[in-house]
Design a protein around this motif. Sequence first.
Motif, PDB file in Angstrom:
ATOM      1  N   UNK A  36       0.854  -1.182   0.000  1.00 29.85           N
ATOM      2  CA  UNK A  36       0.000   0.000   0.000  1.00 29.85           C
ATOM      3  C   UNK A  36       0.888   1.229   0.000  1.00 29.85           C
ATOM      4  N   UNK A  37       0.344   2.330  -0.478  1.00 31.24           N
ATOM      5  CA  UNK A  37       1.086   3.586  -0.548  1.00 31.24           C
ATOM      6  C   UNK A  37       0.763   4.412   0.689  1.00 31.24           C
ATOM      7  N   UNK A  38       1.770   4.637   1.530  1.00 31.72           N
ATOM      8  CA  UNK A  38       1.598   5.388   2.779  1.00 31.72           C
ATOM      9  C   UNK A  38       2.669   6.471   2.831  1.00 31.72           C
ATOM     10  N   UNK A  39       2.254   7.720   2.948  1.00 32.92           N
ATOM     11  CA  UNK A  39       3.180   8.855   3.044  1.00 32.92           C
ATOM     12  C   UNK A  39       4.261   8.806   1.965  1.00 32.92           C
ATOM     13  N   UNK A  40       3.873   8.427   0.752  1.00 32.38           N
ATOM     14  CA  UNK A  40       4.802   8.416  -0.365  1.00 32.38           C
ATOM     15  C   UNK A  40       5.691   7.185  -0.453  1.00 32.38           C
ATOM     16  N   UNK A  41       5.515   6.236   0.462  1.00 29.58           N
ATOM     17  CA  UNK A  41       6.320   5.022   0.449  1.00 29.58           C
ATOM     18  C   UNK A  41       5.453   3.812   0.135  1.00 29.58           C
ATOM     19  N   UNK A  42       6.002   2.895  -0.649  1.00 34.07           N
ATOM     20  CA  UNK A  42       5.302   1.654  -0.939  1.00 34.07           C
ATOM     21  C   UNK A  42       5.663   0.695   0.189  1.00 34.07           C
ATOM     22  N   UNK A  43       4.663   0.373   0.977  1.00 31.95           N
ATOM     23  CA  UNK A  43       4.861  -0.392   2.202  1.00 31.95           C
ATOM     24  C   UNK A  43       4.347  -1.814   2.015  1.00 31.95           C
ATOM     25  N   UNK A  44       5.166  -2.777   2.432  1.00 34.18           N
ATOM     26  CA  UNK A  44       4.744  -4.169   2.397  1.00 34.18           C
ATOM     27  C   UNK A  44       3.797  -4.424   3.566  1.00 34.18           C
ATOM     28  N   UNK A  45       2.670  -5.027   3.261  1.00 34.15           N
ATOM     29  CA  UNK A  45       1.687  -5.324   4.286  1.00 34.15           C
ATOM     30  C   UNK A  45       1.980  -6.688   4.909  1.00 34.15           C
ATOM     31  N   UNK A  46       1.718  -6.794   6.194  1.00 30.76           N
ATOM     32  CA  UNK A  46       1.915  -8.072   6.866  1.00 30.76           C
ATOM     33  C   UNK A  46       0.789  -9.023   6.473  1.00 30.76           C
ATOM     34  N   UNK A  47       1.046 -10.326   6.506  1.00 28.08           N
ATOM     35  CA  UNK A  47      -0.011 -11.290   6.176  1.00 28.08           C
ATOM     36  C   UNK A  47      -1.168 -11.198   7.179  1.00 28.08           C
ATOM     37  N   UNK A  48      -2.346 -11.493   6.702  1.00 33.14           N
ATOM     38  CA  UNK A  48      -3.526 -11.493   7.558  1.00 33.14           C
ATOM     39  C   UNK A  48      -3.659 -12.875   8.186  1.00 33.14           C
ATOM     40  N   UNK A  49      -3.576 -12.927   9.506  1.00 32.79           N
ATOM     41  CA  UNK A  49      -3.729 -14.193  10.219  1.00 32.79           C
ATOM     42  C   UNK A  49      -5.186 -14.456  10.568  1.00 32.79           C
ATOM     43  N   UNK A  50      -5.469 -15.643  11.094  1.00 35.92           N
ATOM     44  CA  UNK A  50      -6.846 -16.016  11.406  1.00 35.92           C
ATOM     45  C   UNK A  50      -7.421 -15.157  12.535  1.00 35.92           C
ATOM     46  N   UNK A  51      -6.628 -14.799  13.517  1.00 34.48           N
ATOM     47  CA  UNK A  51      -7.109 -13.958  14.616  1.00 34.48           C
ATOM     48  C   UNK A  51      -7.493 -12.566  14.094  1.00 34.48           C
TER      49      UNK A  51
END
Length: 135
Positions: free
Chosen positions: A73-88
């Motif tokens: 995702x693009x946050x404050x001009x940086x392309x940020x890797x998102x963490x995996x979505x866990x079951x919790x």
Amino acid sequence: MLSIKSAQPRPFNIEEYYALAEHGILHHTERVELVNGQIYQETVRGKSLRAFDINDYYKMLEIGILKESDRVELIHGQIIEMTPIGSRHSGYVNRLNHFLSKELGEAYILTIQNPIQLAGHAEPEPDVAVVHHRD
């Protein structure tokens, strides 16, 4: 949206760096360099990470540097890797979705893990967002 602690800028390789220049995302007038997978720009205050805007972000998708399946995702001009979505995490989002859907009714739109353009340098993908209907 991911927490600041886990946010990591997506690294670029040398081929991607040259492709950014070739396709006009990095301009020949900019003083930029690739260091340890990150693109830095020289400014009057020194070196800082080169910021990207929404147009740059979508151009990277268009030319194949980013793929639709990438969890970024693009946050404050940086392309940020998102963490995996866990079951919790998924369970919390589902419960919140269920609760808010009942409470909000038709007054608002409830969007789950979808991109939202906030400004020229941000398009986060929040877990849950409550937005107005567009006219």
